[in-house]
Design a protein around this motif. Structure first.
Motif, mmCIF file in Angstrom:
data_model
loop_
_atom_site.group_PDB
_atom_site.id
_atom_site.type_symbol
_atom_site.label_atom_id
_atom_site.label_comp_id
_atom_site.label_asym_id
_atom_site.label_seq_id
_atom_site.Cartn_x
_atom_site.Cartn_y
_atom_site.Cartn_z
ATOM 1 N N PRO A 70 0.805 -1.229 0.000
ATOM 2 C CA PRO A 70 0.000 0.000 0.000
ATOM 3 C C PRO A 70 0.836 1.277 0.000
ATOM 4 C CG PRO A 70 -0.015 -1.016 2.184
ATOM 5 C CD PRO A 70 0.654 -1.993 1.256
ATOM 6 N N LEU A 71 2.115 1.180 0.397
ATOM 7 C CA LEU A 71 2.972 2.365 0.440
ATOM 8 C C LEU A 71 4.040 2.272 -0.651
ATOM 9 C CD1 LEU A 71 3.318 2.713 4.329
ATOM 10 C CD2 LEU A 71 1.519 3.593 2.812
ATOM 11 N N GLY A 72 3.630 1.832 -1.827
ATOM 12 C CA GLY A 72 4.569 1.642 -2.933
ATOM 13 C C GLY A 72 5.005 2.922 -3.601
ATOM 14 N N HIS A 73 4.338 4.016 -3.261
ATOM 15 C CA HIS A 73 4.731 5.330 -3.793
ATOM 16 C C HIS A 73 4.649 6.315 -2.633
ATOM 17 C CE1 HIS A 73 5.161 8.641 -6.599
ATOM 18 N NE2 HIS A 73 5.416 7.763 -7.548
ATOM 19 N N ASP A 74 4.810 7.611 -2.909
ATOM 20 C CA ASP A 74 4.877 8.621 -1.854
ATOM 21 C C ASP A 74 3.777 8.438 -0.807
ATOM 22 O OD1 ASP A 74 6.858 9.637 -3.529
ATOM 23 O OD2 ASP A 74 5.495 11.081 -4.462
ATOM 24 N N PHE A 75 4.139 8.592 0.448
ATOM 25 C CA PHE A 75 3.151 8.369 1.514
ATOM 26 C C PHE A 75 3.407 9.252 2.730
ATOM 27 C CE2 PHE A 75 5.714 5.948 4.574
ATOM 28 C CZ PHE A 75 6.758 5.489 3.790
ATOM 29 N N CYS A 76 2.363 9.356 3.563
ATOM 30 C CA CYS A 76 2.446 10.051 4.850
ATOM 31 C C CYS A 76 2.147 9.067 5.968
ATOM 32 C CB CYS A 76 1.380 11.132 4.975
ATOM 33 S SG CYS A 76 1.542 12.483 3.855
ATOM 34 N N VAL A 77 2.767 9.288 7.093
ATOM 35 C CA VAL A 77 2.430 8.585 8.321
ATOM 36 C C VAL A 77 1.919 9.625 9.317
ATOM 37 C CG1 VAL A 77 3.345 7.237 10.247
ATOM 38 C CG2 VAL A 77 4.133 6.773 7.923
ATOM 39 N N ILE A 78 0.721 9.401 9.835
ATOM 40 C CA ILE A 78 0.084 10.353 10.752
ATOM 41 C C ILE A 78 -0.464 9.582 11.945
ATOM 42 C CG2 ILE A 78 -1.762 12.078 11.028
ATOM 43 C CD1 ILE A 78 -1.691 12.505 7.981
ATOM 44 N N SER A 79 -0.176 10.058 13.143
ATOM 45 C CA SER A 79 -0.776 9.469 14.346
ATOM 46 C C SER A 79 -2.035 10.233 14.705
ATOM 47 C CB SER A 79 0.221 9.536 15.504
ATOM 48 O OG SER A 79 -0.445 9.230 16.713
ATOM 49 N N LEU A 80 -3.094 9.499 15.017
ATOM 50 C CA LEU A 80 -4.340 10.161 15.440
ATOM 51 C C LEU A 80 -4.386 10.404 16.946
ATOM 52 C CD1 LEU A 80 -7.222 8.598 13.291
ATOM 53 C CD2 LEU A 80 -5.722 10.526 12.784
ATOM 54 N N SER A 81 -3.310 10.069 17.645
ATOM 55 C CA SER A 81 -3.314 10.319 19.092
ATOM 56 C C SER A 81 -3.121 11.806 19.376
ATOM 57 C CB SER A 81 -2.200 9.535 19.774
ATOM 58 O OG SER A 81 -2.039 9.992 21.100
ATOM 59 N N ASP A 82 -4.026 12.371 20.145
ATOM 60 C CA ASP A 82 -3.868 13.792 20.511
ATOM 61 C C ASP A 82 -3.376 13.952 21.949
ATOM 62 O OD1 ASP A 82 -6.147 12.983 21.774
ATOM 63 O OD2 ASP A 82 -7.390 14.656 21.105
ATOM 64 N N LEU A 83 -2.727 12.920 22.471
ATOM 65 C CA LEU A 83 -2.135 13.038 23.805
ATOM 66 C C LEU A 83 -1.023 14.085 23.822
ATOM 67 C CD1 LEU A 83 -1.759 9.380 25.139
ATOM 68 C CD2 LEU A 83 -3.217 11.200 26.032
ATOM 69 N N LEU A 84 -0.234 14.130 22.740
ATOM 70 C CA LEU A 84 0.926 15.036 22.694
ATOM 71 C C LEU A 84 0.851 16.004 21.524
ATOM 72 C CD1 LEU A 84 3.689 12.336 23.377
ATOM 73 C CD2 LEU A 84 2.837 14.021 25.007
ATOM 74 N N THR A 85 -0.231 15.964 20.764
ATOM 75 C CA THR A 85 -0.363 16.795 19.563
ATOM 76 C C THR A 85 -1.748 17.440 19.567
ATOM 77 O OG1 THR A 85 0.945 15.127 18.395
ATOM 78 C CG2 THR A 85 -0.187 16.762 17.031
#
Lengths: 249, 249
Positions: free
Chosen positions: B123-138
């Motif tokens: 699924p990440l065979g081309h450009d990709f982003c990694v995003i955490s949905l945790s809002d504990l620290l963000t």
């Protein structure tokens, strides 16, 4: 069922390979890959049949692997870094339908964003994007749009294929787009020959990165607003300091 | 010089660990980490001193590791996945300056974007982003902005921490933002318990994903316009088909 394993070997040295990758390569009859990567691992897995094609002949390489599998051989397609990230796993899965009775199994590996990140410290410690600057298979306009969105979203960015003989000014063009949104003093880093002989790293600002020439053996890291140079490391902070300061409440 | 190694162990099983990670853990006097991860690896490295703190006590955990190193012990901080990506490497580097004579070394590992990606295909065979949905620290607003930019840039997206008891509707909120730009039929996938007992995967559309409840053991993948379901795999095509069709010339 004939099997082709798409195997990510990490940056190259045996020690960066997972046990699973090593086991699959050891059990394979045929190792298939780009010549440079086959040369890297050949000493650890002697006596294997080797199949390779040059760069830009990836489709032919995958067909060779699928054909060898149809002949009853266990085939491992060797990919540097991860098998999925700009690797051969996807192309093998695309083509496998034309080779009835073959199955593709993917073995993950440490991609350059992670192995290069470890050399620099923790530049991808929070949300990040990976973008390839190669326009061999991607329209340059889409690459530009992704750079723009990555900058707007304040992602840390890892750039693959940042330069080559034919694309000397691509990193400069990419930095100019990032500079539309990002501070010129944004901390950045680059790593060359990750995990191989002659490994080198450099920390620099985005302004300095813009005027740096890099080659295809280099991986580039561009910070977010949460990125700092700490000692001789590049670190994107996850926010524990915000938590300590009560800024998230 | 006292050393703390930040070690990414991959999804958990011994076979997903790199040789380098296994060597460092074997050589360490002290293994430090979140209890769940220490339990995963304890059987492979018996007889070690173990130090742990619960979730949300990461700063204390890092200080314990740094203090043990100052006492002359070789310490390995065990991180699931990669040591840098939402791992402890960054926090250790932030704190190390307070512990003179200690040095942090980072050992990369296979993060869930890669190990989960291998389960689904590529699924990440081309450009990709990694995003955490945790809002504990963000701040949640920043997470929303990043989702919006990821969708506008037509990245494949991998979501970490997509849900928990307290954040039941976060994935739904995230999908609603992505749906402002993305086709509801965009192919997506999720993997639960990657590389562990009870591993499961599912392919579904973004519309279906929006109405799916997930837990903290799940990693979510959302396709780009180049993503397809091929057989029972999720594949983001790199563009070889465009090249064959002459669409890039």
């Amino acid at each position: 069922m004939a099997e082709v394993y798409a195997v990510g070997i990490g940056p190259g040295g045996r020690k960066y390979m997972t046990q699973q990758a090593a086991d699959v390569l050891q059990a394979a009859d045929v190792l298939c890959g780009y010549p440079v990567y086959l040369d890297l691992i050949a000493p650890y897995f002697p006596g294997k049949e080797m199949l390779s094609t040059p760069m830009k002949k990836e489709t032919e390489r995958c067909r060779m692997a699928l054909e060898a599998a149809q002949q009853g051989k266990t085939v491992a397609m060797v990919c540097s870094g991860d098998a999925g990230v700009y690797g051969m796993a996807g192309l093998l899965l695309e083509l496998a339908g034309e080779y009835p009775g073959t199955e593709i199994k993917v073995v993950a590996g440490v991609t350059a964003a992670l192995s290069g990140g470890a050399v620099l410290g923790a530049p991808l410690g929070h949300d990040f994007c990976v973008i390839s600057l190669s326009d061999l298979l991607t329209p340059w306009k889409l690459i530009e749009e992704r750079l723009r969105c990555a900058a707007r979203g304040d992602f840390a960015v890892c750039l693959y294929n940042p330069g080559s003989h034919k694309r000397k000014d691509y990193l400069q063009k990419a930095c100019d787009i990032l500079l539309e949104e990002k501070d010129p003093e944004t901390p950045c880093g680059l790593v060359r020959n990750i995990g191989r002989e002659g490994e080198e790293k450099k920390l620099l600002s985005l302004r300095e990165l813009r005027n740096t020439e890099v080659d295809m053996f280099t991986t580039v890291f561009i910070g977010s607003r949460g990125t700092e140079i700490i000692g001789d490391s590049l670190v994107t902070r996850r926010g524990y300091h915000l938590s300590r300061q009560g800024e998230l409440t």
